[in-house]
Design a protein around this motif. Sequence first.
Motif, PDB file in Angstrom:
ATOM      1  N   GLN A 103       0.834  -1.205   0.000  1.00 54.26           N
ATOM      2  CA  GLN A 103       0.000   0.000   0.000  1.00 54.26           C
ATOM      3  C   GLN A 103       0.868   1.254   0.000  1.00 54.26           C
ATOM      4  O   GLN A 103       0.611   2.202  -0.724  1.00 54.26           O
ATOM      5  CB  GLN A 103      -0.927  -0.010   1.209  1.00 54.26           C
ATOM      6  N   HIS A 104       1.934   1.247   0.788  1.00 53.82           N
ATOM      7  CA  HIS A 104       2.814   2.416   0.869  1.00 53.82           C
ATOM      8  C   HIS A 104       3.745   2.535  -0.334  1.00 53.82           C
ATOM      9  O   HIS A 104       4.247   3.624  -0.622  1.00 53.82           O
ATOM     10  CB  HIS A 104       3.597   2.402   2.178  1.00 53.82           C
ATOM     11  N   LEU A 105       3.967   1.423  -1.030  1.00 50.94           N
ATOM     12  CA  LEU A 105       4.790   1.452  -2.247  1.00 50.94           C
ATOM     13  C   LEU A 105       3.956   1.700  -3.499  1.00 50.94           C
ATOM     14  O   LEU A 105       4.501   2.058  -4.541  1.00 50.94           O
ATOM     15  CB  LEU A 105       5.537   0.119  -2.419  1.00 50.94           C
ATOM     16  N   GLY A 106       2.650   1.454  -3.412  1.00 54.08           N
ATOM     17  CA  GLY A 106       1.792   1.580  -4.586  1.00 54.08           C
ATOM     18  C   GLY A 106       1.998   0.434  -5.561  1.00 54.08           C
ATOM     19  O   GLY A 106       1.959   0.635  -6.779  1.00 54.08           O
ATOM     20  N   THR A 107       2.218  -0.779  -5.027  1.00 51.02           N
ATOM     21  CA  THR A 107       2.444  -1.942  -5.872  1.00 51.02           C
ATOM     22  C   THR A 107       1.333  -2.977  -5.685  1.00 51.02           C
ATOM     23  O   THR A 107       0.605  -2.941  -4.690  1.00 51.02           O
ATOM     24  CB  THR A 107       3.808  -2.592  -5.579  1.00 51.02           C
ATOM     25  N   ASP A 108       1.242  -3.897  -6.648  1.00 51.69           N
ATOM     26  CA  ASP A 108       0.251  -4.960  -6.587  1.00 51.69           C
ATOM     27  C   ASP A 108       0.835  -6.215  -5.940  1.00 51.69           C
ATOM     28  O   ASP A 108       1.968  -6.194  -5.460  1.00 51.69           O
ATOM     29  CB  ASP A 108      -0.338  -5.249  -7.969  1.00 51.69           C
ATOM     30  N   SER A 109       0.089  -7.303  -5.938  1.00 56.26           N
ATOM     31  CA  SER A 109       0.525  -8.519  -5.251  1.00 56.26           C
ATOM     32  C   SER A 109       1.747  -9.164  -5.893  1.00 56.26           C
ATOM     33  O   SER A 109       2.383 -10.016  -5.286  1.00 56.26           O
ATOM     34  CB  SER A 109      -0.617  -9.532  -5.187  1.00 56.26           C
ATOM     35  N   GLU A 110       2.100  -8.764  -7.102  1.00 53.67           N
ATOM     36  CA  GLU A 110       3.327  -9.233  -7.734  1.00 53.67           C
ATOM     37  C   GLU A 110       4.495  -8.265  -7.546  1.00 53.67           C
ATOM     38  O   GLU A 110       5.596  -8.502  -8.021  1.00 53.67           O
ATOM     39  CB  GLU A 110       3.082  -9.449  -9.233  1.00 53.67           C
TER      40      GLU A 110
END
Length: 141
Positions: free
Chosen positions: A130-137
């Motif tokens: 969430q804090h990186l703005g990334t998805d599950s991959e």
Amino acid sequence: MASVFTKIINGELPGRFVYRDEQCVAFLSIEPLRYGHTLVVPVQEVDKWTDLEPETWGHLNQVALRIGQAIKNAFDTPRAGYIIAGFDVPHTHIHLFPTEKMSEYDFSKTYAAEDTDPAAMDEAAARIRQHLGTDSEGRPA
């Protein structure tokens, strides 16, 4: 023979990814010092960090800085711990983890993989992503 980290990177073994680009990945340690303990690993399988190309080493540290900030924010801790050990897996990796005191830098106090709570591990990965703005991959969302 491929390292366990290469197998995780290639999807042959499961991993809770929080970051991924062409040069490196980051995923949760299965034996964390604390929930949120993340490993930053180059895609290229190099045993010792001192054998990395300087550009790769610099990139790993830029990514570690970004993930360290995300860990601090995700777990509301004053610091993100940073350790290079390199004895358990012959594939360079940087350990990052939420920390509040020096006594938490003790690998004799890690959770055993079978003692971790899968839901807590999933939540920790989700908080960092969430804090990186990334998805599950681990790719930009």
